[in-house]
Design a protein around this motif. Structure first.
Motif, mmCIF file in Angstrom:
data_model
loop_
_atom_site.group_PDB
_atom_site.id
_atom_site.type_symbol
_atom_site.label_atom_id
_atom_site.label_comp_id
_atom_site.label_asym_id
_atom_site.label_seq_id
_atom_site.Cartn_x
_atom_site.Cartn_y
_atom_site.Cartn_z
ATOM 1 N N SER A 149 17.491 15.315 -57.551
ATOM 2 C CA SER A 149 18.479 16.289 -57.066
ATOM 3 C C SER A 149 17.902 17.220 -56.005
ATOM 4 O O SER A 149 16.775 17.046 -55.544
ATOM 5 N N ALA A 150 18.725 18.213 -55.637
ATOM 6 C CA ALA A 150 18.395 19.095 -54.508
ATOM 7 C C ALA A 150 17.023 19.749 -54.645
ATOM 8 O O ALA A 150 16.320 19.944 -53.657
ATOM 9 N N LYS A 151 16.639 20.084 -55.868
ATOM 10 C CA LYS A 151 15.333 20.729 -56.060
ATOM 11 C C LYS A 151 14.229 19.814 -55.546
ATOM 12 O O LYS A 151 13.223 20.271 -54.986
ATOM 13 N N ASP A 152 14.421 18.506 -55.726
ATOM 14 C CA ASP A 152 13.406 17.557 -55.254
ATOM 15 C C ASP A 152 13.376 17.515 -53.714
ATOM 16 O O ASP A 152 12.328 17.259 -53.128
ATOM 17 N N ILE A 153 14.537 17.772 -53.083
ATOM 18 C CA ILE A 153 14.545 17.806 -51.604
ATOM 19 C C ILE A 153 13.683 18.973 -51.122
ATOM 20 O O ILE A 153 12.796 18.806 -50.288
ATOM 21 N N ILE A 154 13.942 20.151 -51.678
ATOM 22 C CA ILE A 154 13.218 21.325 -51.158
ATOM 23 C C ILE A 154 11.739 21.271 -51.574
ATOM 24 O O ILE A 154 10.865 21.708 -50.820
ATOM 25 N N LEU A 155 11.447 20.692 -52.722
ATOM 26 C CA LEU A 155 10.025 20.549 -53.078
ATOM 27 C C LEU A 155 9.338 19.594 -52.099
ATOM 28 O O LEU A 155 8.182 19.795 -51.713
ATOM 29 N N ALA A 198 24.161 22.486 -54.343
ATOM 30 C CA ALA A 198 22.937 21.711 -54.087
ATOM 31 C C ALA A 198 22.327 22.149 -52.752
ATOM 32 O O ALA A 198 21.111 22.331 -52.635
ATOM 33 N N ARG A 199 23.174 22.345 -51.756
ATOM 34 C CA ARG A 199 22.679 22.844 -50.454
ATOM 35 C C ARG A 199 22.041 24.217 -50.644
ATOM 36 O O ARG A 199 21.010 24.533 -50.053
ATOM 37 N N ALA A 200 22.692 25.032 -51.492
ATOM 38 C CA ALA A 200 22.177 26.392 -51.717
ATOM 39 C C ALA A 200 20.818 26.364 -52.427
ATOM 40 O O ALA A 200 19.995 27.252 -52.218
ATOM 41 N N THR A 201 20.583 25.345 -53.245
ATOM 42 C CA THR A 201 19.255 25.216 -53.869
ATOM 43 C C THR A 201 18.197 25.033 -52.776
ATOM 44 O O THR A 201 17.120 25.634 -52.824
#
Ligand code: MIC
Ligand code: SF4
Length: 693
Positions: free
Chosen positions: A170-176, A206-209
């Motif tokens: 999920s999104a957290k994995d994108i930003i990580l 998700a974008r906001a994450t």
């Protein structure tokens, strides 16, 4: 010429200066937000400006940080904030309504607008296609008063998203992943702009994450386009009329970024740059093994992304979840402004349905807002969480800012939060891993780090995808709107609310002593601890007793005692620091409290954007080593002198500092815009604003 989205919104708000990369510009601020831990100072300073009513389109004062209420301080703050909001024409989000960024995203964020917030995670609302920036409370107070906000015209770094996220990623994995490429250092003055076909598959939360945790990169903000997904989100919040489609022009350009990295020590980062960035160029190593690495945009194929975690104790210490699978977990916390939406929470509840939290794990869940909590209650998801043995915390920051739920000694804690700075949880030597809700809930059930992609097999359900709600539960009764006429409203100041001290113009000559020498990546949590001390935010002289508390040693004078002794002797305190000084929060107390103890200058290899602005706002001079090697030649206790300090502040790009203890001189750079020099010379932003430029 085609423009990217950042350029478009900034240009439409430009009040001062020119769109030249790195040059200071002023922008008009449409919306502002404050939270209680920074808001009391922001409003006390706004009151000191003698402004009768805010001049923004919309300002909101949230109460979400200081919630435990041990002693009268927190409640005094809440009452002050509610009364001053009524006086100043500001929305008041009552305690219990939720975390500022989550509520703002739900109820106020609008594509194309600018938002300034006295919290570093204000960029959360960049997920809605707005330019949302975190700043110190004094900057926000000036913006509430109708003044422009000043920033360096940014470099815009493009992140192109392609493909679709696999289940349980999920999104957290994108930003990580982005953090593993850009790290927390060396991104000052940049904006991250997401674009590409992969964007459409991501919900607004998700974008906001992704934009929320862009704060950990140290960038000015992050932004997504406003598209059909945005329209649907706004419609589901009953705000469709506030939608405007926005994106970069076809063929818009993005900037290149150059980073100085160590060939060996930063090998993993250089490998990631090579793997995920376009047009990579790597220079020749210098004598110390550093190379200049420059690159174009980041390209992420979401289909290839895997679950990631930020290992202790930095958000950029990114590892694959698969590589730490099996690690025993004692505590899991789900929530914070990064991952506390209805979708995130519902996914966790679905995984918990009919199961129990592992007997060796304590699981805490803090829904991001009253809207989220009430929707979980209505859908029966909350009952699933309670039945599984989760501890439901209130809709607030809670454990994220060390307000309880500290882990045991040696315990491994998995959190869906955005920061794992050492000790921030309230436990010395803490082992905090930052993960997605998927990875967090898997650990809560199995008692060990578990690759969430195994959950389909382990739990017997196909996919982790929870569809975005078609209609959110809209109930704004915990948001008190501004009064049409607020004359005569009484502002209530309890005895624990103390007017912050004023800055002083620089002396002609700096005669000071190095009170402390700290290493690289010192965060504002190191400088001004939060946790149980957060309740002193409205009383700067009292809070100042805890400056650099984590470096105080038992039986020796504290930083505050040493600083005050020097101040009483009529001399200046100096802080010497390494790279990336002042990372993390927007808290201006990290400048204000040292100033109150007589600190007049910080000499560092590099200083982060918000902290540097806060130093200037409170008339503490930021100096940068011209040669970083000089850092090694200075020790705590050294006496330092700058002969013509006033002149240097007013007009010079360099200052010569004499180390009287070791008898050598070294050059420092004064990297300040003309306006910042005037602020420093005036004794800080408050004096400058009162006087007028
Ligand atoms: C944080 O996450 O560190 C905080 C607490 O939200 C801070 C603000 C503060 O210190 O009050 C931030 O991020 O700016
Ligand atoms: Fe609150 Fe944590 Fe978000 Fe800061 S990062 S606003 S403390 S939830």
């Amino acid at each position: 010429m085609p423009f990217n989205l950042t350029q478009k919104i900034l240009s439409a708000h430009l009040t001062d200066g020119q769109a030249v990369s790195g040059r200071e510009v002023g922008i008009r601020i449409d919306q502002s937000l404050t939270q209680d831990a920074t808001g009391t100072t922001a409003f006390l300073l706004l009151e000191a400006m003698d402004i009768p009513r805010v001049r923004t389109e919309l300002s909101v004062s949230y109460v979400d940080h200081n919630m435990p209420q041990f002693g009268p301080e927190n409640h005094n703050d809440h009452i002050y904030l509610q009364s001053v909001a009524a006086r100043m024409g500001v929305y008041f989000s009552r305690p219990g309504n939720g975390i500022c960024h989550q509520v703002h995203l739900e109820r106020f964020a609008r594509p194309g607008r600018t938002l300034l917030g006295s919290d570093s995670h204000t960029p959360t609302c960049g997920g809605m296609g707005m330019i949302a920036i975190g700043a110190g409370g004094l900057d926000v107070a000036v913006a509430m008063g109708g003044g422009a906000f000043y920033l360096a015209w940014p470099k815009v770094i493009g992140v192109e998203l392609r493909g679709k996220l696999p289940p349980w990623v999920s999104a957290k994995d994108i930003i990580l992943r982005v953090l593993s490429i850009l790290t927390t250092k060396g991104n000052v003055g940049c904006v991250i702009e997401y674009f590409g076909p992969g964007v459409a598959g991501l919900s607004v939360p998700a974008r906001a994450t992704c934009t929320n945790m862009g704060a950990e990169l140290g960038v000015t903000t992050s932004i997504f386009p406003a598209d059909e997904v945005t329209r649907q989100f706004l419609a589901a919040q009953g705000r469709e009329t506030q939608f405007t489609p926005l994106s970069a022009d076809e063929g818009a350009a993005y900037d290149r970024l150059t980073k100085r990295l160590h060939k060996e020590k930063d090998k993993a980062v250089i490998d990631n740059i090579n793997r995920f960035c376009t047009q990579v160029e790597i220079g020749k190593p210098d004598k110390d093994g550093f190379v200049e690495v420059s690159f174009g945009r980041i390209v992420l194929d979401l289909a290839e992304l895997e679950p990631l975690a930020a290992a202790p104790s930095s958000p950029d210490n990114v590892v694959r979840v698969a590589d730490i699978a099996g690690l025993k977990v004692n505590q899991v916390a789900i929530g914070s402004c990064t991952n506390s939406s209805v979708q995130d929470m519902s996914l966790c509840a679905a995984a918990l349905h009919g199961r129990m939290v592992h007997p060796d794990v304590e699981l805490a869940i803090s829904p991001g807002s009253r809207q989220v909590l009430s929707m979980l209650a209505e859908s029966g998801r909350l009952a699933d969480m309670v039945a599984a043995g989760a501890r439901i915390l209130e809709c607030a920051c809670g454990p994220c800012i060390g307000q309880g739920f500290s882990p045991a000694d040696g315990a491994v804690s998995l959190r869906t939060f955005n920061r794992n700075f050492a000790g921030r949880s309230g436990t010395e030597g803490d082992k905090i891993y930052l993960v997605s809700p998927e990875t967090a809930i898997a650990a809560a059930i199995f008692g060990q780090v578990t690759d969430p992609r195994d959950l389909s097999n382990l739990l017997g359900f196909e996919s982790a995808k929870i569809a975005p709600p078609g209609r959110f539960r809209v109930d704004d009764r915990m948001l008190i709107p501004p009064l049409p006429d607020s004359t005569g409203v009484e502002v209530i100041r309890g005895p624990t609310i103390v007017k912050p001290p004023a800055g002083q113009p620089p002396p002609d000559r700096l005669d000071g002593r190095v009170l402390i020498k700290v290493a690289d990546k010192i965060t504002t949590d190191h400088i001004m601890p939060a946790g149980t001390l957060l309740k002193y935010r409205s009383n700067v002289p009292q809070y100042a007793d805890y400056v650099f508390n984590c470096f105080n040693e038992a039986g020796k004078p504290t930083f505050a005692q040493r600083a005050l002794a020097l101040k009483d002797a009529g001399r200046a305190g100096i802080v010497v620091a390494g790279d990336s000084y002042g990372q993390g929060s927007s808290r201006e107390h990290a400048a204000l409290c040292p100033m109150c103890l007589g600190v007049r200058a910080v000499i560092a290899k590099a200083i982060e954007r918000m902290h540097q602005a806060n130093l200037v706002n409170f008339a503490v001079l930021p100096l940068i080593f011209a040669d970083p090697a000089d850092y090694d030649r200075i020790q705590a206790g050294d006496d330092l002198l700058i002969a013509d300090l006033r002149l240097a502040v007013e007009s010079q790009e360099d200052a010569t500092v004499k180390n009287a203890t070791r008898n050598f001189e070294f050059p420092c750079k004064i990297l300040l815009a003309p306006r910042q020099r005037k602020i420093l010379s005036a004794g800080g932003l408050l004096a400058y604003t009162r006087k007028g430029p």
